[in-house]
Enzyme design. Structure first.
Site, PDB file in Angstrom:
ATOM      1  N   SER A 137       0.721  -1.115  -0.002  1.00  0.00           N
ATOM      2  CA  SER A 137       0.027  -0.120  -0.132  1.00  0.00           C
ATOM      3  C   SER A 137       0.853   1.114  -0.026  1.00  0.00           C
ATOM      4  CB  SER A 137      -0.962  -0.015   1.204  1.00  0.00           C
ATOM      5  OG  SER A 137      -1.632   1.223   1.322  1.00  0.00           O
ATOM      6  N   TYR A 150      -2.170  -0.107  10.521  1.00  0.00           N
ATOM      7  CA  TYR A 150      -2.424  -0.274   9.186  1.00  0.00           C
ATOM      8  C   TYR A 150      -0.907   0.235   8.461  1.00  0.00           C
ATOM      9  CZ  TYR A 150      -4.125  -0.739   4.157  1.00  0.00           C
ATOM     10  OH  TYR A 150      -4.293  -0.961   2.836  1.00  0.00           O
TER      11      TYR A 150
HETATM   12  N1  LIG Z   1      -8.144   0.198  -2.312  1.00  0.00           N
HETATM   13  C1  LIG Z   1      -7.332   0.938  -2.079  1.00  0.00           C
HETATM   14  O1  LIG Z   1      -7.458   2.183  -2.266  1.00  0.00           O
HETATM   15  C2  LIG Z   1      -5.986   0.445  -1.458  1.00  0.00           C
HETATM   16  C3  LIG Z   1      -4.998   0.928  -1.530  1.00  0.00           C
HETATM   17  C4  LIG Z   1      -3.739   0.348  -0.878  1.00  0.00           C
HETATM   18  C5  LIG Z   1      -3.694  -0.849  -0.628  1.00  0.00           C
HETATM   19  N2  LIG Z   1      -4.923  -1.667  -0.783  1.00  0.00           N
HETATM   20  C6  LIG Z   1      -4.561  -3.026  -0.658  1.00  0.00           C
HETATM   21  O2  LIG Z   1      -5.012  -3.831  -1.854  1.00  0.00           O
HETATM   22  C7  LIG Z   1      -5.527  -5.025  -1.522  1.00  0.00           C
HETATM   23  C8  LIG Z   1      -6.894  -5.311  -2.092  1.00  0.00           C
HETATM   24  O3  LIG Z   1      -7.694  -4.260  -1.329  1.00  0.00           O
HETATM   25  P1  LIG Z   1      -8.949  -3.800  -2.038  1.00  0.00           P
HETATM   26  O4  LIG Z   1      -9.054  -2.350  -1.904  1.00  0.00           O
HETATM   27  O5  LIG Z   1      -9.425  -4.672  -3.220  1.00  0.00           O
HETATM   28  O6  LIG Z   1     -10.025  -4.197  -0.692  1.00  0.00           O
HETATM   29  P2  LIG Z   1     -11.471  -4.907  -0.487  1.00  0.00           P
HETATM   30  O7  LIG Z   1     -11.958  -4.865   0.837  1.00  0.00           O
HETATM   31  O8  LIG Z   1     -12.193  -4.425  -1.731  1.00  0.00           O
HETATM   32  O9  LIG Z   1     -11.152  -6.578  -0.772  1.00  0.00           O
HETATM   33  C9  LIG Z   1     -10.397  -7.356  -0.036  1.00  0.00           C
HETATM   34  C10 LIG Z   1     -10.748  -8.817  -0.245  1.00  0.00           C
HETATM   35  O10 LIG Z   1     -10.001  -9.532   0.751  1.00  0.00           O
HETATM   36  C11 LIG Z   1     -10.916 -10.800   1.516  1.00  0.00           C
HETATM   37  N3  LIG Z   1     -10.462 -10.630   2.662  1.00  0.00           N
HETATM   38  C12 LIG Z   1     -10.272 -10.133   3.651  1.00  0.00           C
HETATM   39  N4  LIG Z   1      -9.797 -10.644   4.631  1.00  0.00           N
HETATM   40  C13 LIG Z   1      -9.455 -11.920   4.271  1.00  0.00           C
HETATM   41  C14 LIG Z   1      -9.177 -13.164   4.991  1.00  0.00           C
HETATM   42  N5  LIG Z   1      -8.816 -13.191   6.330  1.00  0.00           N
HETATM   43  N6  LIG Z   1      -8.960 -14.409   4.396  1.00  0.00           N
HETATM   44  C15 LIG Z   1      -9.519 -14.311   2.928  1.00  0.00           C
HETATM   45  N7  LIG Z   1      -9.859 -13.200   2.372  1.00  0.00           N
HETATM   46  C16 LIG Z   1     -10.069 -12.152   2.976  1.00  0.00           C
HETATM   47  C17 LIG Z   1     -12.032  -9.894   1.286  1.00  0.00           C
HETATM   48  O11 LIG Z   1     -13.391 -10.499   1.537  1.00  0.00           O
HETATM   49  C18 LIG Z   1     -12.166  -9.242  -0.157  1.00  0.00           C
HETATM   50  O12 LIG Z   1     -12.512 -10.034  -0.883  1.00  0.00           O
HETATM   51  C19 LIG Z   1      -5.252  -5.232   0.263  1.00  0.00           C
HETATM   52  O13 LIG Z   1      -4.128  -5.647   0.382  1.00  0.00           O
HETATM   53  C20 LIG Z   1      -5.442  -3.517   0.529  1.00  0.00           C
HETATM   54  O14 LIG Z   1      -4.742  -3.607   1.776  1.00  0.00           O
HETATM   55  C21 LIG Z   1      -6.090  -1.232  -1.236  1.00  0.00           C
END
Ligand SMILES: NC(=O)c1ccc[n+]([C@@H]2O[C@H](COP(=O)([O-])OP(=O)(O)OC[C@H]3O[C@@H](n4cnc5c(N)ncnc54)[C@H](O)[C@@H]3O)[C@@H](O)[C@H]2O)c1
Length: 246
Positions: A137, A150
């Site tokens: 991230s 986080y």
């Molecule tokens: N969206 C953003 O702005 C952003 C920014 C920086 C980093 N990220 C990172 O990108 C990645 C994806 O994030 P996103 O935005 O798509 O999030 P999201 O919440 O839309 O999707 C996350 C997915 O992970 C699954 N998940 C969560 N905990 C779990 C567990 N214990 N076991 C199995 N599955 C699990 C959820 O069910 C979901 O389908 C993450 O690592 C997040 O930290 C996101």
């Protein structure tokens, strides 16, 4: 169709689901892991095998790797995208339970994914083309206010990847992290809620693009990092963040 088989965690929605879509479009076969069931786009797709598993459960993740080997006979890359977000308060008011949750899911979940996937990558037919990709991230590189736990977890993901890459020296298998910026997913909605914001649009101001990223844009970077051609991206981070400058 390509020969390659990729395991993706967090595959049910957001960046993980977009990664599955991108990999499938280029012909890869995907083991799609999530604690939630897959959406209709991938549920019955012939190139996708779904596996409901919690990334905190290493045995369940090992089952996902076994599924790849049983169904398609190989594993060429693994993407650890599953994570949760928690926060909304200064560090000294953050409940220990938030830190424990983020450590268990966002750090140990990535660790568990590597622990079960790397032996299969090493034993596969093409280890020099095998890749481990952790989704970190912008919070892995900056201190974002009211997100100290986080921040700590995502910084740890980068350390994990660097240590893994060092352990993989001489094997051909590589490891890297991709650090997204603010991307339009349910997690960004959750982040806005933590800050008490009415919507996610204000996060666009943190990026030199001056707009939010689409999950497919981040997925394009992750999919490249999964490819044979990505060997040069090893033990390091690709910033897929639109120019994040908080
Ligand atoms: N969206 C953003 O702005 C952003 C920014 C920086 C980093 N990220 C990172 O990108 C990645 C994806 O994030 P996103 O935005 O798509 O999030 P999201 O919440 O839309 O999707 C996350 C997915 O992970 C699954 N998940 C969560 N905990 C779990 C567990 N214990 N076991 C199995 N599955 C699990 C959820 O069910 C979901 O389908 C993450 O690592 C997040 O930290 C996101």
């Amino acid at each position: 169709m390509s020969e390659r088989v990729v395991l993706v965690t967090g595959a049910a929605r957001g960046i993980g689901a977009a990664t599955v879509r991108t990999l499938v479009a280029r012909g890869d076969r995907v083991i799609a892991v999530d604690e939630l069931p897959l959406g209709s786009e991938h549920r019955d797709h012939e190139q996708v095998a779904g596996c409901v598993a919690d990334v905190r459960d290493r045995a369940a993740l090992a089952g996902a790797v076994d599924l790849a080997l049983d169904r398609w006979g190989r594993l060429d890359a693994a993407v650890a995208a599953a994570a949760v977000i928690a926060g909304g308060r200064p560090l000294w008011e953050t409940p220990e339970a938030d830190l424990d949750l983020l450590w268990d899911v966002d750090v140990k979940g990535v660790w568990n994914t590597a622990a079960v996937a790397v032996p299969a990558l090493l034993a596969g037919p093409d280890p020099s083309g095998a890749r481990f990709v952790a989704v970190a991230s912008a919070a892995a590189h900056h201190g974002l206010h009211h997100l100290a736990a986080y921040n700590a977890a995502k910084h740890a993901v980068v350390g994990l990847v660097k240590g893994l890459a060092a352990d993989l020296v001489g094997t051909g298998v590589t490891a890297c992290a991709v650090s997204p910026g603010s991307t339009r997913t349910p997690m960004l909605d959750a982040t806005a809620a933590l800050y008490g914001l009415p919507d996610v649009e204000t996060f666009a101001e943190n990026q030199l693009l001056r707009r939010l990223l689409d999950p497919d844009e981040v997925a394009a970077t992750i999919a490249f990092c999964c490819s044979r051609e990505a060997a040069a991206v090893n033990g390091s981070v690709v910033h897929a963040d639109g120019g994040f400058a908080p």
